[in-house]
Design an enzyme around this catalytic site. Sequence first.
Site, PDB file in Angstrom:
ATOM      1  N   GLU A   8     -58.612  -3.570  38.003  1.00 51.41           N
ATOM      2  CA  GLU A   8     -58.644  -4.787  38.814  1.00 51.41           C
ATOM      3  C   GLU A   8     -59.481  -5.871  38.148  1.00 51.41           C
ATOM      4  OE1 GLU A   8     -60.028  -3.972  42.719  1.00 51.41           O
ATOM      5  OE2 GLU A   8     -60.008  -6.065  43.309  1.00 51.41           O
ATOM      6  N   CYS A  32     -70.765  -1.434  48.164  1.00 53.64           N
ATOM      7  CA  CYS A  32     -69.755  -1.832  47.176  1.00 53.64           C
ATOM      8  C   CYS A  32     -68.499  -0.970  47.282  1.00 53.64           C
ATOM      9  CB  CYS A  32     -70.354  -1.723  45.778  1.00 53.64           C
ATOM     10  SG  CYS A  32     -69.193  -2.105  44.451  1.00 53.64           S
ATOM     11  N   CYS A  36     -73.224   2.004  44.878  1.00 52.71           N
ATOM     12  CA  CYS A  36     -74.052   1.162  45.755  1.00 52.71           C
ATOM     13  C   CYS A  36     -73.447   1.192  47.164  1.00 52.71           C
ATOM     14  CB  CYS A  36     -74.080  -0.273  45.227  1.00 52.71           C
ATOM     15  SG  CYS A  36     -74.837  -0.395  43.598  1.00 52.71           S
ATOM     16  N   CYS A  67     -66.860   3.715  39.806  1.00 49.04           N
ATOM     17  CA  CYS A  67     -68.239   3.521  39.353  1.00 49.04           C
ATOM     18  C   CYS A  67     -69.090   4.678  39.858  1.00 49.04           C
ATOM     19  CB  CYS A  67     -68.785   2.202  39.896  1.00 49.04           C
ATOM     20  SG  CYS A  67     -70.452   1.810  39.321  1.00 49.04           S
ATOM     21  N   CYS A 112     -63.563 -12.387  36.438  1.00 58.42           N
ATOM     22  CA  CYS A 112     -64.465 -11.270  36.736  1.00 58.42           C
ATOM     23  C   CYS A 112     -63.825  -9.997  36.168  1.00 58.42           C
ATOM     24  CB  CYS A 112     -64.613 -11.204  38.261  1.00 58.42           C
ATOM     25  SG  CYS A 112     -65.746  -9.957  38.811  1.00 58.42           S
ATOM     26  N   CYS A 171     -64.589  -8.374  45.058  1.00 57.82           N
ATOM     27  CA  CYS A 171     -65.437  -7.199  44.828  1.00 57.82           C
ATOM     28  C   CYS A 171     -64.748  -5.839  44.976  1.00 57.82           C
ATOM     29  CB  CYS A 171     -66.645  -7.237  45.758  1.00 57.82           C
ATOM     30  SG  CYS A 171     -67.719  -8.613  45.431  1.00 57.82           S
TER      31      CYS A 171
HETATM   32  N1  SAH Z   1     -72.351  -2.575  38.045  1.00 57.06           N
HETATM   33  C1  SAH Z   1     -72.749  -3.906  37.714  1.00 57.06           C
HETATM   34  C2  SAH Z   1     -71.616  -4.918  37.680  1.00 57.06           C
HETATM   35  C3  SAH Z   1     -70.575  -4.852  38.742  1.00 57.06           C
HETATM   36  S1  SAH Z   1     -70.996  -5.419  40.354  1.00 57.06           S
HETATM   37  C4  SAH Z   1     -73.831  -4.374  38.666  1.00 57.06           C
HETATM   38  O1  SAH Z   1     -74.092  -3.689  39.643  1.00 57.06           O
HETATM   39  O2  SAH Z   1     -74.446  -5.389  38.407  1.00 57.06           O
HETATM   40  C5  SAH Z   1     -71.319  -7.146  40.195  1.00 57.06           C
HETATM   41  C6  SAH Z   1     -72.139  -7.685  41.354  1.00 57.06           C
HETATM   42  O3  SAH Z   1     -71.357  -7.699  42.565  1.00 57.06           O
HETATM   43  C7  SAH Z   1     -73.369  -6.814  41.614  1.00 57.06           C
HETATM   44  O4  SAH Z   1     -74.495  -7.604  41.824  1.00 57.06           O
HETATM   45  C8  SAH Z   1     -72.933  -6.086  42.875  1.00 57.06           C
HETATM   46  O5  SAH Z   1     -74.034  -5.637  43.567  1.00 57.06           O
HETATM   47  C9  SAH Z   1     -72.117  -7.160  43.606  1.00 57.06           C
HETATM   48  N2  SAH Z   1     -71.281  -6.643  44.698  1.00 57.06           N
HETATM   49  C10 SAH Z   1     -70.617  -5.477  44.748  1.00 57.06           C
HETATM   50  N3  SAH Z   1     -69.979  -5.322  45.932  1.00 57.06           N
HETATM   51  C11 SAH Z   1     -70.237  -6.438  46.655  1.00 57.06           C
HETATM   52  C12 SAH Z   1     -69.851  -6.891  47.965  1.00 57.06           C
HETATM   53  N4  SAH Z   1     -69.080  -6.163  48.752  1.00 57.06           N
HETATM   54  N5  SAH Z   1     -70.306  -8.102  48.358  1.00 57.06           N
HETATM   55  C13 SAH Z   1     -71.072  -8.864  47.545  1.00 57.06           C
HETATM   56  N6  SAH Z   1     -71.464  -8.497  46.309  1.00 57.06           N
HETATM   57  C14 SAH Z   1     -71.064  -7.294  45.864  1.00 57.06           C
END
Ligand code: SAH
Length: 357
Positions: free
Chosen positions: A105, A132, A129, A125, A118, A347
């Site tokens: 994606e 996420c 988190c 992953c 992006c 995201c």
């Molecule tokens: N793994 C890396 C890059 C991918 S995520 C990282 O964590 O930095 C890129 C950004 O998008 C990160 O700051 C992540 O926390 C954020 N992100 C992921 N899911 C999200 C969501 N549902 N809403 C807002 N930001 C989100």
Amino acid sequence: MDVPVPASPPQAPTGLPALTDLEGEAWAALAAVPGARTFTAGVVRRWVWEKGARDFEAMSDLPRPLRSALAQRFRVRHGQLEQVQEAADGTLGLLTRLHDGQVLESVCIPEADRHTLCLSSQVGCAVRCRFCASGLDGLLRNLSAGEILEQVLVARETRPGLPLTNYVFMGSGEPTHNLKAVTQALRVMTAPDGLGIGARRITVSTVGHPEAVRRLAEIEIPFNLALSVHVPSDAGREALMPGLGTSDLAATLAAARVRFEASGRRVTVEVVVLAGVNDREQDARDFARLLRGLPVAVNLIPWNPVDELDLRTPSPDRVRALAATLNRQGITATIRRPRGQDVGVACGQLRRRVLAR
Ligand code: SAH
């Protein structure tokens, strides 16, 4: 809204090496193909990176027998664009089907003064988190350098009239968990005989293990660095980011500082703001204490809702208040505007929805 996908060339047999994975000396392998000349590799490379050829047939200045000899030994790309979804605000979700059936994606975000792509670095992953969508199924696999780079080619051909200006590794995956491929992708992205993108237009976002940040800092390409900090304490980060392992914010920020001093670029600290988790005034004050004196700017990202997750987006007023507190304490803070929410292309959500059908 579904947008028609341009007709795809017939798929080459799988198992052949993809040209998008080649770099530097590896291109010399083309010279061994019957009918190839010394300049063939250079001609083919331009077809791949400058002209975006999707198959050998498109390479019209190569003799036909050479085109078919090449096609027996290589394929041009790993993946094929399968679906494009456009949100009301113009954000495009691009889904590419890879040769092993996995789905990759990317998201293209048009704005007034820039168009950001992006990029994903992995399918799924391992950091998982809690807010996420990308980590909900854990890590499925790493992307190869070519698969990472193909996202740029696919975005370019999907909207030829929309020149891309910024590239962020903020799609699915943790770039430092696939550092070899990401590093090769960064080199090809910035190489004059690759994609020719200015390094300052590229941002790598990471959960920021100190050792990983040090290794990123060693890459001699002046890309921007973004650290996903989210919570101003190690214990809080470990709870929110279960696959992170041990958090050591002091060491991470020290490593980021070394990098800043070498490149002269300010590091971005990303904070996904979640109601009741990290949106209190005390959180902003703790962030200010953690970051005071460091060459960083905070980017507050209001959480993009993910269906499966029981979390809440903060109110816009709350986010503005956090930014104001940080700014008062001498820390530059900006707020990221949510994009692509109406059709859920933000995201890592598109892939899940399409696969669930
Ligand atoms: N793994 C890396 C890059 C991918 S995520 C990282 O964590 O930095 C890129 C950004 O998008 C990160 O700051 C992540 O926390 C954020 N992100 C992921 N899911 C999200 C969501 N549902 N809403 C807002 N930001 C989100």
